[in-house]
Design a protein around this motif. Sequence first.
Motif, PDB file in Angstrom:
ATOM      1  N   SER A 159      -2.477   4.036  11.836  1.00 59.18           N
ATOM      2  CA  SER A 159      -2.352   2.845  12.676  1.00 59.18           C
ATOM      3  C   SER A 159      -1.685   1.708  11.899  1.00 59.18           C
ATOM      4  CB  SER A 159      -3.722   2.397  13.167  1.00 59.18           C
ATOM      5  OG  SER A 159      -4.482   1.887  12.091  1.00 59.18           O
ATOM      6  N   VAL A 160      -1.155   0.747  12.641  1.00 64.34           N
ATOM      7  CA  VAL A 160      -0.553  -0.437  12.020  1.00 64.34           C
ATOM      8  C   VAL A 160      -1.631  -1.206  11.256  1.00 64.34           C
ATOM      9  CG1 VAL A 160       0.630  -2.628  12.463  1.00 64.34           C
ATOM     10  CG2 VAL A 160       1.288  -0.585  13.735  1.00 64.34           C
ATOM     11  N   LYS A 161      -2.846  -1.243  11.797  1.00 63.87           N
ATOM     12  CA  LYS A 161      -3.961  -1.913  11.120  1.00 63.87           C
ATOM     13  C   LYS A 161      -4.234  -1.274   9.759  1.00 63.87           C
ATOM     14  CE  LYS A 161      -5.531  -5.271  13.624  1.00 63.87           C
ATOM     15  NZ  LYS A 161      -5.358  -6.615  13.145  1.00 63.87           N
ATOM     16  N   ALA A 162      -4.156   0.058   9.686  1.00 62.56           N
ATOM     17  CA  ALA A 162      -4.368   0.753   8.411  1.00 62.56           C
ATOM     18  C   ALA A 162      -3.290   0.352   7.409  1.00 62.56           C
ATOM     19  CB  ALA A 162      -4.380   2.264   8.614  1.00 62.56           C
ATOM     20  N   VAL A 163      -2.056   0.236   7.871  1.00 66.13           N
ATOM     21  CA  VAL A 163      -0.950  -0.186   6.996  1.00 66.13           C
ATOM     22  C   VAL A 163      -1.200  -1.614   6.513  1.00 66.13           C
ATOM     23  CG1 VAL A 163       1.522  -0.691   6.903  1.00 66.13           C
ATOM     24  CG2 VAL A 163       0.716   1.380   8.059  1.00 66.13           C
ATOM     25  N   GLU A 164      -1.607  -2.496   7.436  1.00 67.67           N
ATOM     26  CA  GLU A 164      -1.884  -3.888   7.059  1.00 67.67           C
ATOM     27  C   GLU A 164      -2.988  -3.961   6.008  1.00 67.67           C
ATOM     28  OE1 GLU A 164      -2.853  -5.741  10.780  1.00 67.67           O
ATOM     29  OE2 GLU A 164      -0.754  -5.854  11.419  1.00 67.67           O
ATOM     30  N   LYS A 165      -4.031  -3.171   6.201  1.00 65.09           N
ATOM     31  CA  LYS A 165      -5.152  -3.183   5.258  1.00 65.09           C
ATOM     32  C   LYS A 165      -4.716  -2.675   3.894  1.00 65.09           C
ATOM     33  CE  LYS A 165      -9.922  -1.674   4.727  1.00 65.09           C
ATOM     34  NZ  LYS A 165     -11.042  -0.963   5.324  1.00 65.09           N
ATOM     35  N   ARG A 166      -3.928  -1.595   3.868  1.00 67.16           N
ATOM     36  CA  ARG A 166      -3.438  -1.060   2.589  1.00 67.16           C
ATOM     37  C   ARG A 166      -2.560  -2.084   1.863  1.00 67.16           C
ATOM     38  NH1 ARG A 166      -1.668   5.174   4.037  1.00 67.16           N
ATOM     39  NH2 ARG A 166      -3.704   5.850   4.779  1.00 67.16           N
ATOM     40  N   MET A 167      -1.703  -2.757   2.626  1.00 68.50           N
ATOM     41  CA  MET A 167      -0.811  -3.748   2.019  1.00 68.50           C
ATOM     42  C   MET A 167      -1.623  -4.927   1.481  1.00 68.50           C
ATOM     43  SD  MET A 167       2.080  -4.697   1.026  1.00 68.50           S
ATOM     44  CE  MET A 167       3.566  -4.208   1.822  1.00 68.50           C
ATOM     45  N   TYR A 168      -2.597  -5.386   2.251  1.00 71.38           N
ATOM     46  CA  TYR A 168      -3.442  -6.496   1.813  1.00 71.38           C
ATOM     47  C   TYR A 168      -4.139  -6.148   0.505  1.00 71.38           C
ATOM     48  CZ  TYR A 168      -7.288  -9.845   1.734  1.00 71.38           C
ATOM     49  OH  TYR A 168      -8.185 -10.807   1.348  1.00 71.38           O
ATOM     50  N   LYS A 169      -4.740  -4.956   0.448  1.00 74.80           N
ATOM     51  CA  LYS A 169      -5.451  -4.532  -0.756  1.00 74.80           C
ATOM     52  C   LYS A 169      -4.482  -4.349  -1.931  1.00 74.80           C
ATOM     53  CE  LYS A 169      -9.541  -2.592   1.254  1.00 74.80           C
ATOM     54  NZ  LYS A 169     -10.682  -1.839   0.835  1.00 74.80           N
ATOM     55  N   ALA A 170      -3.288  -3.825  -1.646  1.00 73.92           N
ATOM     56  CA  ALA A 170      -2.288  -3.651  -2.706  1.00 73.92           C
ATOM     57  C   ALA A 170      -1.884  -5.002  -3.291  1.00 73.92           C
ATOM     58  CB  ALA A 170      -1.060  -2.922  -2.155  1.00 73.92           C
ATOM     59  N   LEU A 171      -1.626  -5.969  -2.433  1.00 74.40           N
ATOM     60  CA  LEU A 171      -1.224  -7.295  -2.912  1.00 74.40           C
ATOM     61  C   LEU A 171      -2.340  -7.963  -3.700  1.00 74.40           C
ATOM     62  CD1 LEU A 171       0.768  -8.562   0.196  1.00 74.40           C
ATOM     63  CD2 LEU A 171       1.693  -7.848  -2.016  1.00 74.40           C
ATOM     64  N   GLN A 172      -3.579  -7.812  -3.229  1.00 72.10           N
ATOM     65  CA  GLN A 172      -4.713  -8.372  -3.971  1.00 72.10           C
ATOM     66  C   GLN A 172      -4.790  -7.766  -5.370  1.00 72.10           C
ATOM     67  OE1 GLN A 172      -8.165  -7.631  -1.444  1.00 72.10           O
ATOM     68  NE2 GLN A 172      -8.528  -9.835  -1.395  1.00 72.10           N
ATOM     69  N   LYS A 173      -4.692  -6.449  -5.444  1.00 71.01           N
ATOM     70  CA  LYS A 173      -4.801  -5.755  -6.730  1.00 71.01           C
ATOM     71  C   LYS A 173      -3.628  -6.129  -7.638  1.00 71.01           C
ATOM     72  CE  LYS A 173      -5.728  -1.214  -8.762  1.00 71.01           C
ATOM     73  NZ  LYS A 173      -5.659  -1.762 -10.074  1.00 71.01           N
ATOM     74  N   LEU A 174      -2.421  -6.199  -7.087  1.00 75.17           N
ATOM     75  CA  LEU A 174      -1.261  -6.569  -7.903  1.00 75.17           C
ATOM     76  C   LEU A 174      -1.416  -7.972  -8.469  1.00 75.17           C
ATOM     77  CD1 LEU A 174       1.695  -5.109  -5.815  1.00 75.17           C
ATOM     78  CD2 LEU A 174       0.900  -4.331  -8.048  1.00 75.17           C
ATOM     79  N   ARG A 175      -1.836  -8.912  -7.625  1.00 76.30           N
ATOM     80  CA  ARG A 175      -2.029 -10.288  -8.111  1.00 76.30           C
ATOM     81  C   ARG A 175      -3.044 -10.315  -9.246  1.00 76.30           C
ATOM     82  NH1 ARG A 175      -2.242 -11.671  -2.370  1.00 76.30           N
ATOM     83  NH2 ARG A 175      -0.154 -12.310  -1.796  1.00 76.30           N
ATOM     84  N   ALA A 176      -4.159  -9.630  -9.031  1.00 76.38           N
ATOM     85  CA  ALA A 176      -5.216  -9.626 -10.045  1.00 76.38           C
ATOM     86  C   ALA A 176      -4.719  -8.978 -11.337  1.00 76.38           C
ATOM     87  CB  ALA A 176      -6.440  -8.886  -9.514  1.00 76.38           C
ATOM     88  N   ASP A 177      -4.061  -7.832 -11.228  1.00 77.58           N
ATOM     89  CA  ASP A 177      -3.582  -7.124 -12.418  1.00 77.58           C
ATOM     90  C   ASP A 177      -2.523  -7.924 -13.171  1.00 77.58           C
ATOM     91  OD1 ASP A 177      -5.273  -5.070 -11.746  1.00 77.58           O
ATOM     92  OD2 ASP A 177      -3.690  -3.647 -11.194  1.00 77.58           O
ATOM     93  N   ILE A 178      -1.608  -8.517 -12.456  1.00 81.85           N
ATOM     94  CA  ILE A 178      -0.518  -9.249 -13.103  1.00 81.85           C
ATOM     95  C   ILE A 178      -1.050 -10.530 -13.754  1.00 81.85           C
ATOM     96  CG2 ILE A 178       1.629 -10.509 -12.722  1.00 81.85           C
ATOM     97  CD1 ILE A 178       2.284  -8.308 -10.603  1.00 81.85           C
ATOM     98  N   HIS A 179      -1.908 -11.264 -13.047  1.00 80.45           N
ATOM     99  CA  HIS A 179      -2.457 -12.507 -13.614  1.00 80.45           C
ATOM    100  C   HIS A 179      -3.391 -12.219 -14.789  1.00 80.45           C
ATOM    101  CE1 HIS A 179      -0.692 -15.352 -10.893  1.00 80.45           C
ATOM    102  NE2 HIS A 179      -1.005 -14.555  -9.871  1.00 80.45           N
ATOM    103  N   GLU A 180      -4.057 -11.072 -14.751  1.00 80.83           N
ATOM    104  CA  GLU A 180      -4.934 -10.668 -15.842  1.00 80.83           C
ATOM    105  C   GLU A 180      -4.137 -10.388 -17.105  1.00 80.83           C
ATOM    106  OE1 GLU A 180      -7.078  -6.533 -16.492  1.00 80.83           O
ATOM    107  OE2 GLU A 180      -8.079  -7.726 -14.947  1.00 80.83           O
ATOM    108  N   ASN A 181      -2.921  -9.867 -16.938  1.00 83.50           N
ATOM    109  CA  ASN A 181      -2.105  -9.472 -18.084  1.00 83.50           C
ATOM    110  C   ASN A 181      -1.147 -10.573 -18.561  1.00 83.50           C
ATOM    111  OD1 ASN A 181      -3.138  -6.861 -18.366  1.00 83.50           O
ATOM    112  ND2 ASN A 181      -1.893  -6.157 -16.662  1.00 83.50           N
ATOM    113  N   ILE A 182      -1.169 -11.717 -17.929  1.00 83.91           N
ATOM    114  CA  ILE A 182      -0.246 -12.800 -18.336  1.00 83.91           C
ATOM    115  C   ILE A 182      -0.894 -13.677 -19.371  1.00 83.91           C
ATOM    116  CG2 ILE A 182       0.946 -14.881 -17.566  1.00 83.91           C
ATOM    117  CD1 ILE A 182       1.722 -13.438 -15.058  1.00 83.91           C
TER     118      ILE A 182
END
Length: 172
Positions: A149-172
Amino acid sequence: MDFSQAKHSCDEFIYNALFRSIAPLLRNFLYARYKDVEKANDMVQEAFLALWKNCSNVLPAMAKAYVFRVAQNQMLKSIDKEKTKDKHIHFIQKSTNYETPHYQLEFSEFDRKVQTAIASLPEGQREVFLMNRIEKLTYTEIAELLEVSVKAVEKRMYKALQKLRADIHENI
């Protein structure tokens, strides 16, 4: 060969017969369309691998349409990735002419951190992120390709962006 009575493509005899009859046609189609024999051969293999993975859901009578669709989608994704990669490389080469060595080092370090963060995403999140941000597919297109579903895609993208932000800011 008549496959109209078979209920799925999982039987090894049926699968092999499908491969022998469809693979040369698919390879020729992909080569004629994209002019790259190696990629055409690779996409044929990938398409039939996808057929094998989904053999219980694909009627033998629909196998040809299925592998053609899978292969063409894979080839288009590959072309888009190459275009994006070429743009990225062109950008880096262009910017390196004007930037200081310190800036270049920081940029390459940041780029490495971003690539590492993307690689560490769970498969579903990484797939949705790359399809949307690299291949420029809409959530609806991604949902259709992944058969979710489109909702599943939205949820995956939201979680991916959250994780990327956290990982990148953690390593800066």
